[in-house]
Design an enzyme around this catalytic site. Structure first.
Site, mmCIF file in Angstrom:
data_model
loop_
_atom_site.group_PDB
_atom_site.id
_atom_site.type_symbol
_atom_site.label_atom_id
_atom_site.label_comp_id
_atom_site.label_asym_id
_atom_site.label_seq_id
_atom_site.Cartn_x
_atom_site.Cartn_y
_atom_site.Cartn_z
ATOM 1 N N TRP A 104 11.363 5.232 19.025
ATOM 2 C CA TRP A 104 11.164 3.756 18.543
ATOM 3 C C TRP A 104 10.508 2.985 19.644
ATOM 4 O O TRP A 104 10.482 1.672 19.535
ATOM 5 C CB TRP A 104 12.203 2.989 18.059
ATOM 6 C CG TRP A 104 12.987 3.701 16.770
ATOM 7 C CD1 TRP A 104 13.821 4.837 16.829
ATOM 8 C CD2 TRP A 104 12.359 3.506 15.536
ATOM 9 N NE1 TRP A 104 14.202 5.228 15.425
ATOM 10 C CE2 TRP A 104 13.165 4.434 14.716
ATOM 11 C CE3 TRP A 104 11.493 2.754 14.781
ATOM 12 C CZ2 TRP A 104 13.031 4.728 13.109
ATOM 13 C CZ3 TRP A 104 11.415 2.717 13.664
ATOM 14 C CH2 TRP A 104 12.223 3.667 12.590
ATOM 15 N N LYS A 136 8.183 3.724 11.135
ATOM 16 C CA LYS A 136 7.358 2.430 10.628
ATOM 17 C C LYS A 136 6.255 2.202 11.342
ATOM 18 O O LYS A 136 5.836 2.818 12.405
ATOM 19 C CB LYS A 136 8.471 1.311 10.971
ATOM 20 C CG LYS A 136 9.587 1.183 9.944
ATOM 21 C CD LYS A 136 10.363 0.004 10.005
ATOM 22 C CE LYS A 136 11.226 -0.413 8.717
ATOM 23 N NZ LYS A 136 11.957 -1.668 8.581
ATOM 24 N N ASP A 179 2.665 -1.336 -17.611
ATOM 25 C CA ASP A 179 3.547 -2.427 -17.724
ATOM 26 C C ASP A 179 2.907 -3.651 -17.906
ATOM 27 O O ASP A 179 2.180 -3.756 -17.000
ATOM 28 C CB ASP A 179 4.794 -2.122 -16.884
ATOM 29 C CG ASP A 179 5.764 -3.438 -17.246
ATOM 30 O OD1 ASP A 179 6.365 -3.492 -18.169
ATOM 31 O OD2 ASP A 179 5.621 -4.395 -16.275
ATOM 32 N N GLU A 227 1.232 -1.883 -22.532
ATOM 33 C CA GLU A 227 2.237 -3.004 -23.048
ATOM 34 C C GLU A 227 1.696 -4.322 -23.031
ATOM 35 O O GLU A 227 1.322 -4.953 -21.957
ATOM 36 C CB GLU A 227 3.645 -2.927 -22.206
ATOM 37 C CG GLU A 227 4.691 -3.826 -22.900
ATOM 38 C CD GLU A 227 5.459 -4.303 -21.525
ATOM 39 O OE1 GLU A 227 6.656 -4.590 -22.164
ATOM 40 O OE2 GLU A 227 4.975 -4.519 -20.534
#
Length: 759
Positions: free
Chosen positions: A129, A165, A379, A434
């Site tokens: 890290w 990350k 959607d 939709e």
């Protein structure tokens, strides 16, 4: 409008004659004035190649031909630009082969588009890290690149399963940790509750064993959520769904599974609609390989698998998602208020940006190629189609609402490109839109100027059933209005009809079964007691509502997980407001499987409906004729796919020797009815199976023949002529000119009354 009384009829006739003479005089004068002007030649819209070919199927689009041309021209230009600069749409959509954290020959590469960042680093387990040791370099387009070579022993510089990350130095000199945008797998950290990227590079990648099944001609969709698919009050898994739920779906007769909440979403209670990590599948349910195994097993069972695709917006979550990834509010989204959806508390994509298009199109291809999904349900596209996102706007159906300054052409072009890509990569792909606005041309080919979807959801249908159950007594149900709602769809654009999806079940509402039977479902569904009037009504109407929606409402059918057997209550995800309770976020399979409960009857009925449609595929039949919608008798009659459907919605009246018009002169035989004991019915039609009913050659309800039937209250019957010549496909739904104008039948039948309970 019918005028009653001789005087009224004479007055109406006189008025009609007067109008006729006035119009003829006006037409003669106009013709004289312009006699020297030649009429323009008719336009061959069908052969048009400029995006106006859709007008051939809908003349009401003609006044908007220029808007159609502009939309199509923008699509053609953008596709051409992509070909010129990226090597074509298919190559452009392989961004996941370049971006993200990838294992490549000799090492691991990391590539990220973050134009607003001053510096980008990769950090994680692999470097303890350290946020400064592995810096990426930037090119002129704001793309940052980093290469981490393999170790001396040949092992990967970043081991499989490592946490990762990105560490970004923002313009304001603040350093923030973010999940790499193209990460394939992310997992919530038990301590921080934030999500960590996981480098997914298994030594033995999953190998698919089964080919995709053919595209089903009859699309019967089972909408499902993996996490709530378990009977236990916890989050379910891909493994459990594969083992326990897929066989149920196959047994019932569905041909497609539509999976919700596939893309990773930090907030479980969002139902999967606030996506944070678009290329990562939801880790709550398991690993990427376990999802692949689920899809592989579905294919083995002959089921196609659709994914609920959320490209209409993204989560506003900054720490886990796309929002402000590089420190700006306009990297993937529109800046300012334009990029924020006030009702959804989410961010709105900038579909006119090159890198956003790469990201979204690659996202579609990723799920088609990597996971072998067979298509998508897109959607919330109403929010995409209009600049006001349809917020606080009631669409009337007027075409001017669809072609004005409020429409978002950039998003329209994206949807055209998306459908173009999906069907180019996988010709049998299924895409579903939709949209609540009724946008024309959604389901017409892109080559004609349409959007290219295969199906659209018939969203007015569930709203109608909820309205009837909430606001009207059974005696006041309007048969003509029910028919109108079910058949009111655009010609040549296929619809998926449904009684209820997840939308109708979420907290604040409840399932159709619970609307019908409410608290009596808790202690009155046992077979050890006689059905109460409420239960008898509920079971009967649950079947009628589903069958008429299925048979008349569209070219596809959808059911939400568990509702096929009348799942009680509602769906409520664990959240602070319910103390993170899972009790209402699971499926009570034990209710359907208990031989001592009436839920089994509704599940039997659902299975029988699909079996009937398999033998007599009405979803693919364009030939439909509605011959009767009788308000007093509460009778609806229609023909489809060579079958005669008869529905009696009357709460108390059963009719004997009831005349039913039919196009066929052959004898009619009962195939199916909703009153069978195995469906929880009263068996009032016992003995009719195998018996044929003679036809009478006399016009009735705009049909050349009629049969006389016994039709119990709250019962539907399906009949088939024993022999006939199949009529030519009319490719349209026909409705008798006057649905309720047949003479009273009191002298032609005996009317009996059966008390079954009334609302």
């Amino acid at each position: 409008r019918r005028v009653h009384g001789d005087h009224g009829q004479v007055c109406q006739l006189s008025l009609n004659v007067l109008i006729f003479h006035c119009l003829r005089s006006m037409a003669t004068a106009a013709a004289t004035t312009v006699s020297a002007v030649a009429a323009p030649p008719p336009v061959d819209w069908k052969s048009a190649t400029d995006g106006t070919a859709v007008i051939a199927g809908d003349e009401y689009l003609q006044p908007f031909a220029d808007q159609l041309r502009k939309r199509y021209a923008k699509y053609v230009k953008l596709k051409s630009d992509i070909s010129a600069h990226e090597g074509g749409l298919e190559k452009f959509s392989t961004g996941y082969e370049k971006f993200g954290v990838l294992k490549v020959p000799g090492g691991v590469s990391y590539r990220e588009w973050a134009p607003g960042a001053k510096a980008v680093y990769l950090t994680g387990d692999f470097n303890d890290w350290n946020r400064n040791s592995h810096a990426a370099t930037r090119n002129e387009f704001g793309v940052w690149s980093l290469f981490i070579p393999d170790k001396a022993d040949g092992s990967s510089g970043i081991p499989h399963g490592s946490k990762l990350k990105a560490s970004l130095l923002l313009e304001n000199d603040q350093t923030v940790d973010r999940i790499p945008v193209w990460m394939h797998y992310v997992v919530q950290n038990a301590d921080s509750k934030l999500f960590d990227g996981i480098f997914w590079n298994p030594p033995q990648p999953y190998q698919f064993q089964h080919p995709r099944p053919p595209k089903p001609s009859s699309l019967r969709v089972y909408e499902a959520h993996v996490g709530m698919a378990t009977i236990h009050p916890r989050v379910g898994s891909y493994v459990e769904f594969t083992r326990d739920v897929l066989p149920r779906i196959k047994d019932l007769g569905y041909t497609a599974v539509q999976l919700m909440a596939v893309m990773e979403h930090a907030y479980y209670g969002s139902f999967g609609y606030h996506v944070t990590n678009f290329f990562a599948i939801s880790s709550r349910f398991g690993t990427p390989d376990e999802l692949k195994a689920l899809i592989d097993r579905a294919h083995e069972l002959g089921l196609v698998v659709l994914m609920d695709c959320i490209h209409s917006h993204a989560s506003s979550n900054v720490l886990d998602g796309l929002n402000q990834f590089d420190g700006t509010d306009h990297q993937y989204f529109h800046g300012g208020a334009k990029g924020y959806h006030t009702q959804w508390d989410s961010r709105l994509f900038n579909y006119g940006h090159w890198e956003v298009l790469r990201f979204l199109l690659s996202n579609l291809r990723w799920y088609l190629d990597e996971y072998r999904f067979d298509g998508f349900r897109f959607d919330g596209i109403t929010s995409m189609l209009y600049k006001n996102h349809g917020i606080n706007y009631s669409f009337s159906g007027g075409y001017s609402e669809y072609f004005n300054e409020n429409t978002d052409v950039d998003s329209m072009v994206y949807l055209m490109l998306a459908n173009d890509l999906c069907h180019s990569l996988l010709p049998e792909a299924i895409t579903v839109a939709e949209d609540v606005s009724g946008m024309p041309t959604l389901c017409r080919p892109v080559s004609e100027g349409g959007f290219g979807f295969d199906y659209r959801l018939a969203m007015a249908v569930p709203d109608k059933w909820i309205q009837l159950l909430k606001e009207y007594r059974d005696d006041d149900w309007n048969m003509g209005n029910i028919v109108h709602t079910l058949i009111n769809r655009r010609w040549n654009e296929k619809c998926i009809a449904y009684v209820e999806s997840h939308d109708q079940s979420i907290v604040g509402d409840k399932t159709i079964a619970f609307w019908l039977m409410d608290k009596e479902m808790y202690d009155k569904m046992g077979l050890n007691i006689a059905p109460t009037p409420v239960i008898d009504r509920g079971v009967s109407l649950h079947k009628l509502i589903r069958l008429i929606t299925y048979a008349l409402g569209g070219e596809g059918y959808l059911n939400f997980i568990g509702n096929e057997f009348g799942h009680p209550e509602w769906v409520d995800f664990p959240r602070p407001g319910n103390n993170f309770d899972h009790n209402f976020c699971r499926r009570r399979w034990d209710l359907a499987d208990d031989p001592n409960l009436r839920y089994k009857y509704l599940q039997n009925f659902d299975r029988a409906m699909h079996s009937l449609e398999t033998k007599h595929p009405w979803l693919t039949s364009a030939d439909t004729f509605v011959s009767l919608a009788h308000e007093k008798d509460k009778i609806i009659v229609f023909e489809r796919a060579g079958l005669l459907f008869v529905f009696n919605f009357h709460p108390t009246k059963s009719f004997d020797h009831y005349r039913v018009g039919t196009r066929w002169g052959a004898w009619h035989q009962t195939l199916f009815d909703t009153d069978k004991p195995e469906f929880g019915g009263q068996n009032r039609l016992n003995g009719s199976y195998g018996i044929t009913f003679a036809t009478h050659k006399e016009p009735w309800c705009n049909r050349p023949y009629y049969v006389q039937l016994y039709i119990p209250c709250r019962t539907a019957i399906v009949l088939k002529p024993t022999s006939y010549d199949e009529p030519a496909q009319s490719e349209s739904i026909q409705v008798a000119a006057a649905l309720d104008n047949q003479p009273e039948q009191a002298s032609d039948m005996d009317v009996t009354t059966t008390a079954t309970g009334s609302a």
